[in-house]
Design a protein around this motif. Structure first.
Motif, PDB file in Angstrom:
ATOM      1  N   LEU A   1      18.109  64.765 -11.424  1.00 22.34           N
ATOM      2  CA  LEU A   1      18.602  65.855 -10.592  1.00 22.34           C
ATOM      3  C   LEU A   1      20.103  65.778 -10.373  1.00 22.34           C
ATOM      4  O   LEU A   1      20.749  66.776 -10.065  1.00 22.34           O
ATOM      5  CB  LEU A   1      17.877  65.852  -9.239  1.00 22.34           C
ATOM      6  CG  LEU A   1      16.377  66.190  -9.286  1.00 22.34           C
ATOM      7  CD1 LEU A   1      15.766  66.033  -7.906  1.00 22.34           C
ATOM      8  CD2 LEU A   1      16.163  67.600  -9.795  1.00 22.34           C
TER       9      LEU A   1
ATOM     10  N   PRO B   1      17.133  62.962  -4.326  1.00 21.62           N
ATOM     11  CA  PRO B   1      15.946  63.839  -4.310  1.00 21.62           C
ATOM     12  C   PRO B   1      15.388  63.988  -2.905  1.00 21.62           C
ATOM     13  O   PRO B   1      15.376  63.048  -2.107  1.00 21.62           O
ATOM     14  CB  PRO B   1      14.965  63.127  -5.234  1.00 21.62           C
ATOM     15  CG  PRO B   1      15.371  61.699  -5.199  1.00 21.62           C
ATOM     16  CD  PRO B   1      16.861  61.685  -5.015  1.00 21.62           C
TER      17      PRO B   1
ATOM     18  N   ASP C   1      11.385  67.765  -3.852  1.00 21.61           N
ATOM     19  CA  ASP C   1      11.611  67.417  -5.258  1.00 21.61           C
ATOM     20  C   ASP C   1      10.562  66.419  -5.739  1.00 21.61           C
ATOM     21  O   ASP C   1      10.005  66.558  -6.830  1.00 21.61           O
ATOM     22  CB  ASP C   1      13.013  66.831  -5.435  1.00 21.61           C
ATOM     23  CG  ASP C   1      14.096  67.853  -5.139  1.00 21.61           C
ATOM     24  OD1 ASP C   1      13.834  69.058  -5.340  1.00 21.61           O
ATOM     25  OD2 ASP C   1      15.192  67.447  -4.704  1.00 21.61           O
ATOM     26  N   ARG C   2      10.286  65.411  -4.911  1.00 22.12           N
ATOM     27  CA  ARG C   2       9.276  64.412  -5.301  1.00 22.12           C
ATOM     28  C   ARG C   2       7.897  65.049  -5.383  1.00 22.12           C
ATOM     29  O   ARG C   2       7.086  64.700  -6.257  1.00 22.12           O
ATOM     30  CB  ARG C   2       9.278  63.262  -4.298  1.00 22.12           C
ATOM     31  CG  ARG C   2      10.583  62.468  -4.250  1.00 22.12           C
ATOM     32  CD  ARG C   2      10.415  61.215  -3.422  1.00 22.12           C
ATOM     33  NE  ARG C   2      11.645  60.456  -3.328  1.00 22.12           N
ATOM     34  CZ  ARG C   2      12.533  60.563  -2.347  1.00 22.12           C
ATOM     35  NH1 ARG C   2      12.306  61.422  -1.346  1.00 22.12           N
ATOM     36  NH2 ARG C   2      13.630  59.833  -2.335  1.00 22.12           N
TER      37      ARG C   2
ATOM     38  N   PRO D   1      13.236  62.918 -10.317  1.00 25.52           N
ATOM     39  CA  PRO D   1      14.220  62.446  -9.337  1.00 25.52           C
ATOM     40  C   PRO D   1      15.459  61.821  -9.953  1.00 25.52           C
ATOM     41  O   PRO D   1      16.550  61.904  -9.384  1.00 25.52           O
ATOM     42  CB  PRO D   1      13.418  61.422  -8.518  1.00 25.52           C
ATOM     43  CG  PRO D   1      11.998  61.815  -8.693  1.00 25.52           C
ATOM     44  CD  PRO D   1      11.893  62.375 -10.066  1.00 25.52           C
TER      45      PRO D   1
END
Length: 654
Positions: free
Chosen positions: A99, A103, A107-108, A96
């Motif tokens: 990026l 996020p 993504d997490r 995170p």
């Protein structure tokens, strides 16, 4: 019933998540949070039309790629460093904080799945369970392959069971997952200092106490591969020092021994081993693991040098095997005791046997190591005194020198080499010049050099490289020079002396085992001053040689007498501590060819036997001469008789 906000997500079965817009980050029994538990099953939510394209490097997290392909690791020879490198490479696309944007839940989730996969593949037991379930086991008692998702589910289930075994591990994991954790570090004075910051769950070695091994057998095997007997013999002192250093915390524990005068220790008749296990089982386990690694290295060296006449381990093979076997067995028992939270008399009995074996091995290696260092203090004098000015002879073979004052070959001045021979007739050294390794600079060449007009430049570089190669080929391998054209390089003896001083100081500061019947103060008073004097003599010699190496020939002439005296004092003291008579070093190699030595016959029996053999040989020679004379006289008589008879016949015919 699923918790709020997790509708449509699948957990143990590994089915694909629902495409509902209400999907959020899924977690068993919890709602979406900033840091997720990597041991819980996770599903990546579908963002619908707002979803971003998944980077190619992390698509393996969603297409059921097995862990070994994901982390580019060999299934049969797992390399933890390669897996770690692949993990950090993929983390740059899903972390995170890396990026460059806010996020999303997906993504997490991908980052949590990456941590989950890394936790499984780096743990020994979890990796084995995953491999058996994912790829199956051949044979009558095996199982069919069930795929990546089933293997992950089985491994995570085992991980959660291991986590439940210890309440303390569960608390650490929960804290790390919820609020992070700070390392409590201490400085040299024992005061707490500020930690490195928060750590989250995936940064912990959560199952080290029960599952994973601390010593890396793959690294040990890689280090041993290709070592010759001479290299093993050279590394044996390092293995011994490592064992002495790692066994020290165990033997010097207050519940096992008590401190004595002069930094020594005395073993308790009745050590409190059970109390030690109950109070600090983790520290005992950590110390035993470190000892196990050192003992394994020593036993491997003992086995490799079993038939070598100069093996420093001779007579310690049985004690080393007992110590290794006892360490492995006790570690298994401690693992079970920590799992159940209770230690019994069996643990105490095995611990007592192991402490006794390690103590015996420690005492033997401590004494042998001291004797080896004293003998090295005697031998190091021969490596130095012949290299100093006014030694009364020539430089010995294998001495490292620097060429100087060469008028005919000025390009060789400053080059290093070693002496391989001495010509008595020409009074010259034969020096083998060392080869200098080329440093290759990795430069990225343009894809199309013609477009940049670099063709002519490359041709010029090739011509320059050709000239350099011609110059390098002109350098001879060996060269005969006068004594005035070589300068002794004192760096090799300086390094040996400094290493000896360092090893000696480390050995004499280690705790010595003293029995209860001995007077520790008397032993310290008897051994303390001589050991310190030996350290001072070696330090003076090392300082003198260091000064000579930095100041050149003039400085070497100034420190020569001081260095010889310090090395002589060290030799005499070392011989006294070893219980031997000090022996003067032999004379340096002569400049002129020595006359052949006449070796007289020793012993009356040998000379008498040789005398009798000579008499018998002489008598045989005389007999042969007499036989030859008799044979000649007989031939003459026959000739005379034959001639007289023929003349008589002729007269009768007339």
């Amino acid at each position: 019933m699923a918790p709020a906000g997790t509708e449509g997500a699948s957990f143990g079965s590994g089915a694909a998540p629902s495409s509902s817009k209400n999907d959020t980050l899924a977690e068993v029994g919890k709602t979406s949070k900033e840091y997720l538990d990597p041991l819980m099953p996770i599903a990546i939510p579908n963002q619908g039309e707002d979803s971003r394209p998944v980077p190619k490097q992390v698509q393996c997290l969603e297409n059921n790629t097995d862990l070994f392909k994901m982390f580019e690791a060999d299934m049969n020879r797992f390399d933890e460093k390669a897996a770690k490198k692949a993990y950090h490479k993929m983390a740059t696309f899903v972390h995170p904080e890396k990026l460059g944007r806010e996020p999303t839940d997906a993504d997490r989730a991908r980052f949590t799945k990456l941590k989950q996969a890394y936790t499984v593949i780096t743990d020994e037991q979890l990796r084995a369970v995953y491999r058996q379930t994912c790829f199956g086991i051949a044979g009558s008692g095996g199982c069919p392959p069930q795929g990546h998702e089933a293997g992950m589910a089985k491994a995570l289930e085992l991980a959660r069971e291991l986590r439940k075994m210890g309440e303390e591990r569960a608390i650490v994991l929960h804290k790390a997952a919820e609020v992070g954790w700070s390392d409590v570090q201490k400085d040299q004075d024992g005061r707490n200092v500020r930690g490195d910051g928060r750590k989250i769950a995936h940064k912990f070695n959560m199952f080290a106490d029960i599952s994973s091994e601390e010593d890396n057998d793959a690294e040990l095997e890689k280090e041993r591969r290709g070592l010759t007997v001479e290299q093993i013999l050279e590394r044996s002192p390092k293995y011994a020092d490592k064992f002495l250093e790692r066994a020290k915390p165990l033997l010097c524990d207050p519940k096992i021994s008590r401190a004595a005068a002069g930094g020594a220790f005395t073993m308790h008749d009745d050590p409190q081993l059970l109390a030690l296990l109950q109070e600090s089982s983790k520290s005992v386990q950590r110390t035993l693991r470190r000892c196990r690694t050192a003992i394994k290295q020593m036993n491997w060296a003992m086995t490799s040098l079993l038939q070598h006449k100069e093996s420093p381990w001779r007579g310690l093979e049985v004690k080393g095997s007992l110590a290794e076997h006892g360490t492995v067995k006790l570690l298994e028992l401690i693992k079970s005791g920590m799992a159940f939270g209770k230690f019994s008399e069996v643990h105490e009995e095995e611990f007592a046997k192991l402490v006794d074996n390690i103590h015996r091995l420690y005492m033997d290696i401590f004494e042998r190591r001291g004797q080896e260092l004293l003998k090295s203090g005697i031998k190091v004098e021969l490596d130095v005194i012949y290299l100093l000015p006014e030694s009364g002879g020539r430089l010995p073979d294998e001495a490292r020198v620097i060429l100087q004052d060469l008028n005919s070959r000025a390009d060789l001045n400053g080059k290093a080499g070693k002496i391989v021979a001495w010509d008595y007739a020409l009074q010259r050294y034969t020096v083998e010049i060392e080869k200098q390794e080329k440093k290759k600079e990795a430069e990225d060449a343009p894809a199309n050099p013609e477009m940049f007009g670099l063709g002519d430049v490359e041709d010029e570089d090739e011509e320059e490289d050709g000239d350099k190669n011609q110059l390098e080929l002109a350098i001879p391998k060996k060269l005969m020079v006068l004594p005035k054209n070589v300068a002794v390089d004192l760096n090799p003896p300086k390094n040996r002396l400094e290493a000896l001083v360092r090893d000696w100081n480390a050995w004499r500061k280690r705790p010595r085992s003293v029995s209860a019947s001995q007077d520790a103060e008397a032993v310290a008073a008897a051994l303390g001053p001589p050991l310190e004097s030996m350290a001072n003599f070696l330090q003076e010699a090392a300082q003198a040689v260091r000064t000579g190496s930095q100041t050149g020939r003039d400085g070497a002439e100034l420190i020569a007498d001081e260095c010889r005296q310090a090395l002589k004092d060290a030799r005499v003291l070392a011989a006294k501590l070893l219980g031997e008579e000090p022996v003067e070093p032999p004379k340096p190699p002569p400049l002129n060819e020595p006359a052949p030595a006449l070796v007289p016959f020793q012993g009356s029996q040998v000379s008498q036997a040789l005398k009798e053999a000579a008499e018998i040989a002489q008598a045989g020679i005389e007999l042969n001469k007499e036989k030859k004379k008799r044979s000649k006289s007989r031939k003459r008589r026959r000739k005379r008789s034959s001639s007289s008879s023929s003349s008589g016949k002729k007269k009768r015919k007339k």
